[in-house]
Structures are given as structure tokens and as C-alpha cells.
Design a protein around this motif. Sequence first.
Motif, PDB file in Angstrom:
ATOM      1  N   UNK A  36       0.830  -1.203   0.000  1.00 19.64           N
ATOM      2  CA  UNK A  36       0.000   0.000   0.000  1.00 19.64           C
ATOM      3  C   UNK A  36       0.870   1.261   0.000  1.00 19.64           C
ATOM      4  N   UNK A  37       1.926   1.248   0.793  1.00 21.20           N
ATOM      5  CA  UNK A  37       2.853   2.378   0.838  1.00 21.20           C
ATOM      6  C   UNK A  37       3.429   2.646  -0.553  1.00 21.20           C
ATOM      7  N   UNK A  38       3.810   1.570  -1.242  1.00 21.76           N
ATOM      8  CA  UNK A  38       4.379   1.704  -2.587  1.00 21.76           C
ATOM      9  C   UNK A  38       3.346   2.231  -3.571  1.00 21.76           C
ATOM     10  N   UNK A  39       2.130   1.710  -3.503  1.00 19.36           N
ATOM     11  CA  UNK A  39       1.057   2.144  -4.408  1.00 19.36           C
ATOM     12  C   UNK A  39       0.807   3.641  -4.269  1.00 19.36           C
ATOM     13  N   UNK A  40       0.661   4.100  -3.031  1.00 20.60           N
ATOM     14  CA  UNK A  40       0.371   5.520  -2.811  1.00 20.60           C
ATOM     15  C   UNK A  40       1.552   6.378  -3.251  1.00 20.60           C
ATOM     16  N   UNK A  41       2.771   5.953  -2.930  1.00 18.30           N
ATOM     17  CA  UNK A  41       3.961   6.737  -3.288  1.00 18.30           C
ATOM     18  C   UNK A  41       4.089   6.893  -4.808  1.00 18.30           C
ATOM     19  N   UNK A  42       3.998   5.783  -5.539  1.00 17.53           N
ATOM     20  CA  UNK A  42       4.213   5.853  -6.987  1.00 17.53           C
ATOM     21  C   UNK A  42       3.076   6.593  -7.683  1.00 17.53           C
ATOM     22  N   UNK A  43       1.839   6.415  -7.196  1.00 17.09           N
ATOM     23  CA  UNK A  43       0.716   7.107  -7.839  1.00 17.09           C
ATOM     24  C   UNK A  43       0.746   8.609  -7.549  1.00 17.09           C
ATOM     25  N   UNK A  44       1.154   8.961  -6.350  1.00 15.96           N
ATOM     26  CA  UNK A  44       1.321  10.376  -6.012  1.00 15.96           C
ATOM     27  C   UNK A  44       2.384  11.002  -6.915  1.00 15.96           C
ATOM     28  N   UNK A  45       3.528  10.325  -7.050  1.00 13.89           N
ATOM     29  CA  UNK A  45       4.605  10.830  -7.914  1.00 13.89           C
ATOM     30  C   UNK A  45       4.141  10.903  -9.367  1.00 13.89           C
ATOM     31  N   UNK A  46       3.405   9.875  -9.812  1.00 13.69           N
ATOM     32  CA  UNK A  46       2.946   9.840 -11.203  1.00 13.69           C
ATOM     33  C   UNK A  46       1.969  10.960 -11.522  1.00 13.69           C
ATOM     34  N   UNK A  47       1.047  11.214 -10.602  1.00 12.70           N
ATOM     35  CA  UNK A  47       0.086  12.291 -10.843  1.00 12.70           C
ATOM     36  C   UNK A  47       0.774  13.659 -10.796  1.00 12.70           C
ATOM     37  N   UNK A  48       1.780  13.775  -9.947  1.00 15.94           N
ATOM     38  CA  UNK A  48       2.530  15.032  -9.926  1.00 15.94           C
ATOM     39  C   UNK A  48       3.295  15.210 -11.249  1.00 15.94           C
ATOM     40  N   UNK A  49       3.893  14.116 -11.732  1.00 15.03           N
ATOM     41  CA  UNK A  49       4.587  14.179 -13.019  1.00 15.03           C
ATOM     42  C   UNK A  49       3.646  14.552 -14.158  1.00 15.03           C
ATOM     43  N   UNK A  50       2.421  13.984 -14.132  1.00  7.82           N
ATOM     44  CA  UNK A  50       1.427  14.310 -15.164  1.00  7.82           C
ATOM     45  C   UNK A  50       1.048  15.783 -15.106  1.00  7.82           C
ATOM     46  N   UNK A  51       0.877  16.276 -13.890  1.00  9.05           N
ATOM     47  CA  UNK A  51       0.584  17.710 -13.708  1.00  9.05           C
ATOM     48  C   UNK A  51       1.672  18.563 -14.359  1.00  9.05           C
ATOM     49  N   UNK A  52       2.929  18.197 -14.128  1.00  6.73           N
ATOM     50  CA  UNK A  52       4.043  18.971 -14.675  1.00  6.73           C
ATOM     51  C   UNK A  52       4.129  18.853 -16.202  1.00  6.73           C
ATOM     52  N   UNK A  53       3.789  17.681 -16.738  1.00  2.67           N
ATOM     53  CA  UNK A  53       3.782  17.525 -18.200  1.00  2.67           C
ATOM     54  C   UNK A  53       2.778  18.497 -18.817  1.00  2.67           C
ATOM     55  N   UNK A  54       1.563  18.524 -18.265  1.00  7.70           N
ATOM     56  CA  UNK A  54       0.535  19.408 -18.826  1.00  7.70           C
ATOM     57  C   UNK A  54       0.884  20.875 -18.604  1.00  7.70           C
ATOM     58  N   UNK A  55       1.527  21.195 -17.492  1.00  9.13           N
ATOM     59  CA  UNK A  55       1.960  22.578 -17.280  1.00  9.13           C
ATOM     60  C   UNK A  55       3.018  22.967 -18.306  1.00  9.13           C
ATOM     61  N   UNK A  56       3.915  22.044 -18.629  1.00 17.29           N
ATOM     62  CA  UNK A  56       4.913  22.311 -19.670  1.00 17.29           C
ATOM     63  C   UNK A  56       4.271  22.512 -21.030  1.00 17.29           C
ATOM     64  N   UNK A  57       3.252  21.708 -21.332  1.00 12.15           N
ATOM     65  CA  UNK A  57       2.556  21.866 -22.614  1.00 12.15           C
ATOM     66  C   UNK A  57       1.798  23.193 -22.669  1.00 12.15           C
ATOM     67  N   UNK A  58       1.190  23.569 -21.565  1.00 10.77           N
ATOM     68  CA  UNK A  58       0.448  24.837 -21.540  1.00 10.77           C
ATOM     69  C   UNK A  58       1.373  26.036 -21.668  1.00 10.77           C
ATOM     70  N   UNK A  59       2.605  25.914 -21.175  1.00 13.38           N
ATOM     71  CA  UNK A  59       3.558  27.015 -21.297  1.00 13.38           C
ATOM     72  C   UNK A  59       3.830  27.334 -22.764  1.00 13.38           C
ATOM     73  N   UNK A  60       3.687  26.329 -23.618  1.00 16.43           N
ATOM     74  CA  UNK A  60       3.942  26.512 -25.055  1.00 16.43           C
ATOM     75  C   UNK A  60       2.638  26.694 -25.840  1.00 16.43           C
ATOM     76  N   UNK A  61       1.625  25.910 -25.500  1.00 22.17           N
ATOM     77  CA  UNK A  61       0.396  25.861 -26.307  1.00 22.17           C
ATOM     78  C   UNK A  61      -0.819  26.498 -25.634  1.00 22.17           C
ATOM     79  N   UNK A  62      -0.608  27.121 -24.478  1.00 26.44           N
ATOM     80  CA  UNK A  62      -1.736  27.641 -23.705  1.00 26.44           C
ATOM     81  C   UNK A  62      -2.641  28.589 -24.460  1.00 26.44           C
TER      82      UNK A  62
END
Length: 200
Positions: A36-62
Amino acid sequence: MTDRAQPNQVQPNQAQPSQAQPRRRLPGDLTPDALLDRVIRVDHAGEYGAKRIYEGQLAVLGAKPEGKVIRHMLEQELTHLHAFEKLMVERRARPSLLFPVWHVAGFALGAATALMGPKAAMACTVAVEEVIDEHYREQKLALGEAEPEITAKIEQFRAEEVEHRDTGLAHGAEEAPAYPLLSRAIKTGSRLAIWLAERV
């Protein structure tokens, strides 16, 4: 004249097939708490990474037409992120130590693909979300029925990630330059990021 048993008819004293039993935990398997600790850690990191990907795309294509679509996907990723932030506190899960990496790498991937054009940005979305779909499916199987509330969230979020993939395909992801190569590279990087975030 005696009745003959039909080929597939079970007789009263006939041994019944045993019910499928859950797989026993093997040496090296994670304990339920560690899983459970691993599941929460990796999913938290993954969703944060996804947030940053979309923020990077918006910086160019917003300011372009694709900006509205990307912004909608970002809003959903923020909902996912906040859910895992809450779970992290409630279950006292350890965050990934590589957070600074996800912060920079996510934004860089989003901005770089957006600079290649809107279709490349959508190709990035499709590749990442296909890996996340696969990842969430595996997590749901691993957790089984032990954590129904968390598996329900995972299934809800997986459906929304699949929606993002379909959005990317509908906006010309497969028409991006060198799509197969780009997709393969992003998927490889995403799988590596998952492996690292689970452990570090």
C-alpha cells in the motif's frame, strides 16, 4: 433398470473441485502495508509528473486551440493528485525522494513535445496514458479486495486517463512526426519513472 449418471453430472459422494485460493505470499513479496505504501507513493509521484507535463505543454500551447483541451486534462490530474496527497497523510505513506526529478523532467517533457507541435504534445499524452492504464490495472490486481476504497479510486482515475488517451488520439497524436519512435521513447521513460518512484 438403474439410472446411469450423465457424463457431467456430479454424484452426491463425488469430490467437489476445490475453490481457487488466493496466492500465498512468497519470500520477497511485499507485506500488505508495504504494498500500500508503494502504491500511494508511486501514484502520487505519477500524478505530480502528469501535472508537470501538462503545465509544460500549456507554457507553449496555452494560447492555442489545444490549450483548452490540455487545461481540462490538467484539472483532472490535479484532482487525482489531491486524492493521493490526502491518502499519503491518512496512511502515512512515504513520498518519493525523487520529487525534484519529477518536477523538472515532467515539465521538460511537456514543453519539449509541445515545441514539436500540438500533435506531438498529444502523442506524449497518448504514450503516457497508455502506460498509466497498464500500471493502474496491475495495481488493482495486486491490491485485490484488501483496499476497496483505494481500488475504486484507482479504477475511476484509470478511466479518466483512458479518456485522456482517447482525446490525444482524436486530436491527431498518431500524425505526429516519427510517432512510433516518439511513443516508444516516452513509454520507456514512463515505465522507468514508475519503477524508480516505487522504490526511491
